[in-house]
Design a protein around this motif. Structure first.
Motif, mmCIF file in Angstrom:
data_model
loop_
_atom_site.group_PDB
_atom_site.id
_atom_site.type_symbol
_atom_site.label_atom_id
_atom_site.label_comp_id
_atom_site.label_asym_id
_atom_site.label_seq_id
_atom_site.Cartn_x
_atom_site.Cartn_y
_atom_site.Cartn_z
ATOM 1 N N VAL A 95 8.831 6.487 14.997
ATOM 2 C CA VAL A 95 9.673 5.320 14.787
ATOM 3 C C VAL A 95 10.091 4.813 16.162
ATOM 4 O O VAL A 95 10.757 5.526 16.915
ATOM 5 C CB VAL A 95 10.907 5.673 13.944
ATOM 6 N N ASP A 96 9.691 3.606 16.493
ATOM 7 C CA ASP A 96 10.045 3.053 17.800
ATOM 8 C C ASP A 96 11.553 2.825 17.888
ATOM 9 O O ASP A 96 12.182 2.380 16.927
ATOM 10 C CB ASP A 96 9.321 1.720 18.031
ATOM 11 N N GLU A 97 12.130 3.132 19.044
ATOM 12 C CA GLU A 97 13.526 2.833 19.311
ATOM 13 C C GLU A 97 13.589 1.667 20.285
ATOM 14 O O GLU A 97 13.116 1.765 21.414
ATOM 15 C CB GLU A 97 14.250 4.061 19.877
ATOM 16 N N LEU A 98 14.145 0.558 19.830
ATOM 17 C CA LEU A 98 14.234 -0.638 20.649
ATOM 18 C C LEU A 98 15.619 -0.741 21.280
ATOM 19 O O LEU A 98 16.619 -0.345 20.688
ATOM 20 C CB LEU A 98 13.960 -1.894 19.803
ATOM 21 N N GLU A 99 15.665 -1.289 22.495
ATOM 22 C CA GLU A 99 16.945 -1.443 23.185
ATOM 23 C C GLU A 99 17.721 -2.645 22.673
ATOM 24 O O GLU A 99 18.956 -2.637 22.657
ATOM 25 C CB GLU A 99 16.702 -1.576 24.689
ATOM 26 N N ASP A 100 17.000 -3.688 22.264
ATOM 27 C CA ASP A 100 17.642 -4.909 21.784
ATOM 28 C C ASP A 100 16.940 -5.393 20.527
ATOM 29 O O ASP A 100 15.816 -4.963 20.212
ATOM 30 C CB ASP A 100 17.573 -6.012 22.853
ATOM 31 N N LEU A 101 17.594 -6.300 19.807
ATOM 32 C CA LEU A 101 16.966 -6.902 18.637
ATOM 33 C C LEU A 101 15.691 -7.623 19.046
ATOM 34 O O LEU A 101 15.650 -8.276 20.095
ATOM 35 C CB LEU A 101 17.925 -7.890 17.968
ATOM 36 N N PRO A 102 14.641 -7.533 18.259
ATOM 37 C CA PRO A 102 13.370 -8.165 18.629
ATOM 38 C C PRO A 102 13.428 -9.677 18.439
ATOM 39 O O PRO A 102 14.250 -10.192 17.673
ATOM 40 C CB PRO A 102 12.376 -7.526 17.655
ATOM 41 N N ASN A 103 12.542 -10.399 19.134
ATOM 42 C CA ASN A 103 12.371 -11.810 18.812
ATOM 43 C C ASN A 103 11.430 -11.925 17.615
ATOM 44 O O ASN A 103 10.938 -10.914 17.087
ATOM 45 C CB ASN A 103 11.853 -12.595 20.017
ATOM 46 N N MET A 104 11.185 -13.155 17.170
ATOM 47 C CA MET A 104 10.396 -13.334 15.955
ATOM 48 C C MET A 104 8.990 -12.771 16.096
ATOM 49 O O MET A 104 8.496 -12.084 15.195
ATOM 50 C CB MET A 104 10.310 -14.821 15.587
ATOM 51 N N LYS A 105 8.345 -13.015 17.213
ATOM 52 C CA LYS A 105 6.973 -12.544 17.381
ATOM 53 C C LYS A 105 6.908 -11.030 17.375
ATOM 54 O O LYS A 105 6.044 -10.434 16.723
ATOM 55 C CB LYS A 105 6.372 -13.097 18.669
ATOM 56 N N THR A 106 7.838 -10.381 18.079
ATOM 57 C CA THR A 106 7.846 -8.915 18.122
ATOM 58 C C THR A 106 8.117 -8.342 16.737
ATOM 59 O O THR A 106 7.449 -7.384 16.306
ATOM 60 C CB THR A 106 8.908 -8.423 19.111
ATOM 61 N N PHE A 107 9.079 -8.927 16.029
ATOM 62 C CA PHE A 107 9.388 -8.430 14.688
ATOM 63 C C PHE A 107 8.190 -8.588 13.757
ATOM 64 O O PHE A 107 7.845 -7.662 13.017
ATOM 65 C CB PHE A 107 10.597 -9.168 14.119
ATOM 66 N N MET A 108 7.550 -9.758 13.773
ATOM 67 C CA MET A 108 6.413 -9.978 12.886
ATOM 68 C C MET A 108 5.228 -9.090 13.259
ATOM 69 O O MET A 108 4.414 -8.743 12.409
ATOM 70 C CB MET A 108 6.012 -11.447 12.882
ATOM 71 N N HIS A 109 5.162 -8.684 14.520
ATOM 72 C CA HIS A 109 4.143 -7.695 14.899
ATOM 73 C C HIS A 109 4.393 -6.379 14.164
ATOM 74 O O HIS A 109 3.459 -5.766 13.643
ATOM 75 C CB HIS A 109 4.155 -7.453 16.403
ATOM 76 N N TYR A 110 5.666 -5.951 14.110
ATOM 77 C CA TYR A 110 5.993 -4.712 13.396
ATOM 78 C C TYR A 110 5.728 -4.850 11.900
ATOM 79 O O TYR A 110 5.230 -3.921 11.248
ATOM 80 C CB TYR A 110 7.450 -4.321 13.648
#
Length: 367
Positions: A95-110
């Motif tokens: 499970v990836d741990e992100l430092e900040d909330l993703p933008n739309m492109k990063t989220f849709m990649h997940y």
């Protein structure tokens, strides 16, 4: 002549009527035979525990590329993902741990890759942790009747084994006070309805408190639910066909996860009383490996989501949740894109056994 002609016509109509009646009788007999045949197949004699192959799903040369919508493909320019990677996720498990909330492109990649992640401390920054105090919630919801699950068992399976808990309606303010008594009873407001199917639920006054994420705008928000309780709480390992974002406001929840393609490792069954798909073992945390040997091959992921964290759980991931003490969370459920849903169901919809209320099993296809 006219009378003779009329007689011939009447005879002809009678003959046609007799033929039609005969056809109706034949069709009814065929229908009854098919119904009898179907009934004999679907209500087969209950069997003993079904056997499972201890291996993940295989694709080989038939491994398709995950379908994209035109918008995703042209505007977001997401990289193609092989379906086996999205479904199995066994080579690069975690499970990836992100430092900040993703933008739309990063989220849709997940979303596209069917990959979970957690953002530590994100809910703290949104202000929910400080705002949703007992006093605030009582002010907003105090007189609202809610259905509360309660049990004095040490291991509380609140979701599927209905005999393990009792349900009681009470005012939300009463629930808050009961949770403070410390009498050993586990109280749990599960799936408190803030929004259901796009419609406002009884707890909808909390909807405006939930901040807009922005990065989720391409998904269709379907349900918003509140989870509030005290005491030890568990649910059986199961899957949901919705994309899930959870705001952990206070307390913590321990998730044991398994990627969708490892379904044979968890002994999936359909519960006859609610058509839910869950593991026959119920408690993955303490399962008997002699009774369920396939668990030895499963590549589980354990992640603890703590107060202030945001957690994304992709659709169709197997998960069991364990929480102890006091906890408060809200989750957002989104529709799965139709192409992804179609492909995932085609991949995973493989003769899931039906588990009857008496503990016996019947083979059948899935929901």
């Amino acid at each position: 002549m006219a009378r003779a002609t009329f007689g011939c016509i009447r005879t002809a109509f009678l003959a046609v009527g007799i033929v039609l009646v005969g056809l109706v009788v034949v069709l009814q007999l065929v229908s009854l035979e098919k119904a009898s045949s179907y009934s004999s197949k679907t209500s087969a004699e209950p069997s003993s525990k079904p056997s499972f192959e201890c291996r993940p799903l295989a694709f080989g040369s038939n491994d398709p590329v995950l379908p994209l919508t035109d918008y995703w493909a042209t505007s977001l320019r997401l990289e193609p993902v092989r379906w086996s990677n999205a479904v199995l996720s066994v080579d690069d498990l975690g499970v990836d741990e992100l430092e900040d909330l993703p933008n739309m492109k990063t989220f849709m990649h997940y979303v596209h890759a069917n990959q979970p992640f957690v953002v530590r401390g994100a809910v703290h920054k949104m202000g929910l942790v400080e705002r949703w105090t007992d006093e605030y919630l009582k002010e907003k919801l105090g007189g609202q009747l809610v259905s509360v699950r309660l049990s004095k068992y040490k291991d509380n399976f609140f979701h599927y084994n209905r005999a393990d808990y009792a349900s009681q309606y009470m005012k939300f303010s009463e629930l808050v006070e009961k949770m403070k008594t410390g009498d050993g009873t586990a109280y749990y407001l599960a799936q408190g309805n803030i929004q259901w199917g796009g419609r406002a639920g009884p707890l909808h006054v909390l909807k405006n408190d939930i901040p807009s994420l922005g990065f989720d705008d391409l998904l269709n928000l379907k349900h918003v639910q509140l989870w509030f309780g005290v005491g030890e709480k568990k649910n059986p390992m199961h899957l949901d066909n919705n994309e899930n974002i959870m705001f952990m406001v206070s307390g913590s929840k321990k998730f044991r996860l398994l990627s969708p393609g490892q379904r044979e490792f968890v002994y999936p069954v359909i519960r006859s009383h609610n058509s839910a798909v869950s593991s026959d073992a119920n408690d993955i945390f303490s399962a008997d490996l002699d009774e369920y040997p396939c668990f030895k091959n499963a590549k589980f992921i354990d992640v603890e989501v703590r107060g202030g964290d945001l957690f994304y759980l992709p659709a169709f991931w197997w998960h069991q949740v364990h929480s102890d003490g006091r906890s408060l969370a809200v989750n957002l459920w989104y529709d799965v894109h139709s192409l992804m849903l179609k492909q995932m169901m085609k991949t995973l919809d493989l003769n899931v056994p039906l588990k009857n209320d008496d503990g016996s099993y019947t083979r059948q296809g899935h929901w």
